[in-house]
Design a protein around this motif. Structure first.
Motif, mmCIF file in Angstrom:
data_model
loop_
_atom_site.group_PDB
_atom_site.id
_atom_site.type_symbol
_atom_site.label_atom_id
_atom_site.label_comp_id
_atom_site.label_asym_id
_atom_site.label_seq_id
_atom_site.Cartn_x
_atom_site.Cartn_y
_atom_site.Cartn_z
ATOM 1 N N CYS A 195 0.830 -1.209 0.000
ATOM 2 C CA CYS A 195 0.000 0.000 0.000
ATOM 3 C C CYS A 195 0.866 1.260 0.000
ATOM 4 O O CYS A 195 1.037 1.927 1.020
ATOM 5 N N VAL A 196 1.391 1.600 -1.159
ATOM 6 C CA VAL A 196 2.183 2.821 -1.303
ATOM 7 C C VAL A 196 1.323 4.046 -1.021
ATOM 8 O O VAL A 196 1.779 5.029 -0.430
ATOM 9 N N ALA A 197 0.051 3.989 -1.413
ATOM 10 C CA ALA A 197 -0.848 5.112 -1.149
ATOM 11 C C ALA A 197 -1.005 5.351 0.350
ATOM 12 O O ALA A 197 -1.111 6.499 0.798
ATOM 13 N N CYS A 198 -1.014 4.268 1.138
ATOM 14 C CA CYS A 198 -1.095 4.416 2.596
ATOM 15 C C CYS A 198 0.131 5.154 3.131
ATOM 16 O O CYS A 198 0.026 6.017 4.011
ATOM 17 N N GLU A 199 1.309 4.797 2.592
ATOM 18 C CA GLU A 199 2.537 5.450 3.029
ATOM 19 C C GLU A 199 2.517 6.934 2.686
ATOM 20 O O GLU A 199 2.932 7.786 3.487
ATOM 21 N N LYS A 200 2.017 7.256 1.511
ATOM 22 C CA LYS A 200 1.935 8.663 1.118
ATOM 23 C C LYS A 200 0.955 9.416 2.004
ATOM 24 O O LYS A 200 1.181 10.583 2.351
ATOM 25 N N MET A 201 -0.131 8.744 2.386
ATOM 26 C CA MET A 201 -1.114 9.387 3.240
ATOM 27 C C MET A 201 -0.524 9.704 4.614
ATOM 28 O O MET A 201 -0.688 10.815 5.134
ATOM 29 N N THR A 202 0.194 8.743 5.196
ATOM 30 C CA THR A 202 0.735 8.969 6.535
ATOM 31 C C THR A 202 1.864 9.992 6.542
ATOM 32 O O THR A 202 2.118 10.630 7.558
ATOM 33 N N SER A 203 2.541 10.154 5.416
ATOM 34 C CA SER A 203 3.645 11.109 5.357
ATOM 35 C C SER A 203 3.241 12.461 4.786
ATOM 36 O O SER A 203 4.087 13.339 4.615
ATOM 37 N N ALA A 204 1.970 12.651 4.503
ATOM 38 C CA ALA A 204 1.510 13.928 3.952
ATOM 39 C C ALA A 204 1.811 15.056 4.939
ATOM 40 O O ALA A 204 1.635 14.894 6.150
ATOM 41 N N PRO A 205 2.263 16.205 4.459
ATOM 42 C CA PRO A 205 2.723 17.263 5.357
ATOM 43 C C PRO A 205 1.626 18.044 6.056
ATOM 44 O O PRO A 205 1.896 18.797 6.992
ATOM 45 N N SER A 206 0.374 17.910 5.620
ATOM 46 C CA SER A 206 -0.691 18.723 6.204
ATOM 47 C C SER A 206 -2.030 18.022 6.035
ATOM 48 O O SER A 206 -2.185 17.077 5.255
ATOM 49 N N GLU A 207 -3.000 18.540 6.785
ATOM 50 C CA GLU A 207 -4.361 18.022 6.655
ATOM 51 C C GLU A 207 -4.901 18.252 5.248
ATOM 52 O O GLU A 207 -5.564 17.395 4.668
ATOM 53 N N GLU A 208 -4.603 19.406 4.688
ATOM 54 C CA GLU A 208 -5.070 19.707 3.331
ATOM 55 C C GLU A 208 -4.467 18.739 2.323
ATOM 56 O O GLU A 208 -5.156 18.282 1.398
ATOM 57 N N ALA A 209 -3.206 18.387 2.515
ATOM 58 C CA ALA A 209 -2.557 17.439 1.605
ATOM 59 C C ALA A 209 -3.194 16.060 1.727
ATOM 60 O O ALA A 209 -3.393 15.357 0.729
ATOM 61 N N ARG A 210 -3.545 15.637 2.947
ATOM 62 C CA ARG A 210 -4.191 14.350 3.128
ATOM 63 C C ARG A 210 -5.573 14.339 2.494
ATOM 64 O O ARG A 210 -5.984 13.346 1.885
ATOM 65 N N GLN A 211 -6.293 15.430 2.626
ATOM 66 C CA GLN A 211 -7.618 15.499 2.012
ATOM 67 C C GLN A 211 -7.509 15.424 0.492
ATOM 68 O O GLN A 211 -8.334 14.774 -0.160
ATOM 69 N N GLU A 212 -6.519 16.073 -0.057
ATOM 70 C CA GLU A 212 -6.333 16.014 -1.507
ATOM 71 C C GLU A 212 -5.967 14.597 -1.940
ATOM 72 O O GLU A 212 -6.446 14.118 -2.977
ATOM 73 N N LEU A 213 -5.150 13.918 -1.154
ATOM 74 C CA LEU A 213 -4.828 12.534 -1.473
ATOM 75 C C LEU A 213 -6.088 11.660 -1.408
ATOM 76 O O LEU A 213 -6.286 10.767 -2.251
ATOM 77 N N GLY A 214 -6.933 11.905 -0.424
ATOM 78 C CA GLY A 214 -8.188 11.160 -0.332
ATOM 79 C C GLY A 214 -9.053 11.369 -1.558
ATOM 80 O O GLY A 214 -9.655 10.427 -2.089
ATOM 81 N N ARG A 215 -9.108 12.597 -2.041
ATOM 82 C CA ARG A 215 -9.887 12.877 -3.252
ATOM 83 C C ARG A 215 -9.282 12.156 -4.448
ATOM 84 O O ARG A 215 -10.011 11.598 -5.281
ATOM 85 N N LEU A 216 -7.955 12.125 -4.530
ATOM 86 C CA LEU A 216 -7.297 11.447 -5.640
ATOM 87 C C LEU A 216 -7.538 9.942 -5.600
ATOM 88 O O LEU A 216 -7.687 9.299 -6.639
ATOM 89 N N VAL A 217 -7.567 9.368 -4.389
ATOM 90 C CA VAL A 217 -7.879 7.942 -4.281
ATOM 91 C C VAL A 217 -9.284 7.681 -4.809
ATOM 92 O O VAL A 217 -9.520 6.760 -5.597
ATOM 93 N N SER A 218 -10.239 8.497 -4.386
ATOM 94 C CA SER A 218 -11.626 8.288 -4.773
ATOM 95 C C SER A 218 -11.831 8.443 -6.280
ATOM 96 O O SER A 218 -12.457 7.591 -6.929
ATOM 97 N N THR A 219 -11.300 9.510 -6.861
ATOM 98 C CA THR A 219 -11.484 9.720 -8.295
ATOM 99 C C THR A 219 -10.651 8.752 -9.121
ATOM 100 O O THR A 219 -11.061 8.340 -10.204
#
Length: 401
Positions: A195-219
């Motif tokens: 789960c590389v996406a999981c690693e990117k999520m946990t290392s995201a620098p901010s809440e906004e970055a995590r939310q954007e990653l969540g949107r990218l996962v969904s789309t």
């Protein structure tokens, strides 16, 4: 606006929303009590609940490659690769080999990811009994198609019980592993994707970055689901049994971020006629224009209630413009809508101590409400179960009329 879910920010929840996620967990919570070791009593019935429909169930596996997209999480790997498990109504016949629950390599990575390494042997999990036969002949007729997307970090195997049951009730089902978004996905050549996406999520620098990653996962998952639909129903289908699919009746459903992906898929692709979100925060907002009048059901824990911390459900509900239901299940947990309750029961472990419903009730409620929604909206058969509370299901709360 920051969307929050059960005491955690939604994006932080994504980073920990593998099988062990619980409603009270936080992104930095201390480890809970060690899971109990597997018992001999649990080991005596190591199989999924039996499907309830009249059809036998067949199964096949597809390895699909989308040559029009580079993998977003590991670009150097090349084109986007997907593993898909198919479940279909089959002809009755001689008992054949049952489909494996997952590979031993996938089981090893999953157990390590959820803290059960050394408590449960990978072979015990991978050999969990299923009820779908490989190589089974397809039943005659044309059947509606349902695409399933699992939760973030969860392999497609974790929706097997629901997939088998739907197939036994006369649905063609495709469960999708989204590359690098599962704790473990094995490709035919033996490669194990983590789960590389999981690693990117946990290392995201901010809440906004995590939310954007969540949107990218969904789309991104929405694009995966549309691609799978292309390969199953296009001019040159990838599966020889595709002739049994009724292309005019297609639904998409998912758990957790897979539920968000179901909504994203409907937003992006008009071929999806109906959708279900099982306890997932909407990572992509439903627009003011809604879903073009198509039906959508939100099925989740009782903590997903109007005015609750996950504001995305209130926002989504207001903008859904077709037939809709918001259903909560008291005593359930985030993973109650997956195979997790069965795994806990069969393996003798506890992953979510907050759940008070029995394994049988968790499985039955999920199967019944998902299948009746599909029967009503893909088959045109009115289902009184969806009209409101019933005495036989006291745990089920209709949060909105």
């Amino acid at each position: 606006m920051t969307i929050r879910l059960r005491g955690r920010t939604a994006a932080a929840a994504l980073a920990t929303m593998a099988l062990l996620a619980t409603p009270a967990a936080t992104a930095h919570a201390a480890p809970g009590p060690a899971p109990a070791p597997a018992t001999s009593a649990a080991a005596a019935t190591l199989e999924l609940p039996r499907p309830t429909g009249p059809y036998a169930v067949g199964s096949d596996i597809l390895h699909l490659t989308d040559h029009d997209r580079t993998d977003p999480w590991v670009p150097e790997s090349g084109d986007r690769e997907l593993m898909v498990s198919l479940y279909y109504p089959a002809r009755p016949g001689r008992p054949g080999a049952t489909a494996p629950y997952m590979s031993t390599g996938e089981a090893r990575l999953l157990l390590a990811g959820i803290g059960l390494e050394g408590t449960v042997q990978p072979a015990t999990l991978s050999s969990l009994g299923t009820h779908a036969r490989t190589g089974a002949r397809t039943a005659p007729g044309h059947f509606p198609l349902v695409l399933l997307s699992p939760g973030f970090g969860n392999p497609r195997a974790t929706v097997t019980s629901l997939a088998e049951d739907l197939a036994s009730r006369g649905y063609m089902v495709a469960s999708v592993d989204h590359a690098y978004e599962s704790l473990g996905t094995e490709l035919p050549d033996g490669r194990l994707l983590t789960c590389v996406a999981c690693e990117k999520m946990t290392s995201a620098p901010s809440e906004e970055a995590r939310q954007e990653l969540g949107r990218l996962v969904s789309t991104g998952r929405a694009a995966d689901l549309s691609f799978v639909l292309d390969r199953l129903t296009g001019h040159r289908p990838a599966w020889e049994g595709s002739r049994m699919i009724d292309r005019r009746r297609v639904a998409v459903a998912g758990h957790s971020i897979g539920g968000s992906a179901a909504a994203s898929a409907m937003l992006a692709d008009p071929r999806f006629d109906a959708g279900i979100n099982m306890d997932g925060t909407f990572q992509e907002r439903v627009p003011a224009s809604g879903l073009a009048g198509r039906p959508f059901m939100m099925l989740g824990t009782a903590s997903h209630s109007p005015g609750g911390e996950d504001e995305s459900w209130d926002q989504g509900w207001q903008r859904l413009d077709g037939w809709k239901r918001w259903i909560g299940v008291e005593g359930s947990g985030h993973s109650s809508f997956t195979d997790v309750p069965v795994l806990e029961d069969r393996l003798g472990v506890t992953l979510d101590p907050t759940v008070t419903l029995s394994t049988d009730r968790q499985v039955r409620i999920t199967r019944d409400y998902v299948s009746t929604f599909l029967d009503q909206h893909l088959r045109g058969r009115h289902q009184p179960l969806l009209d409101g509370p019933t005495p036989d299901n006291p745990e089920v709360v209709f949060q909105r009329p």
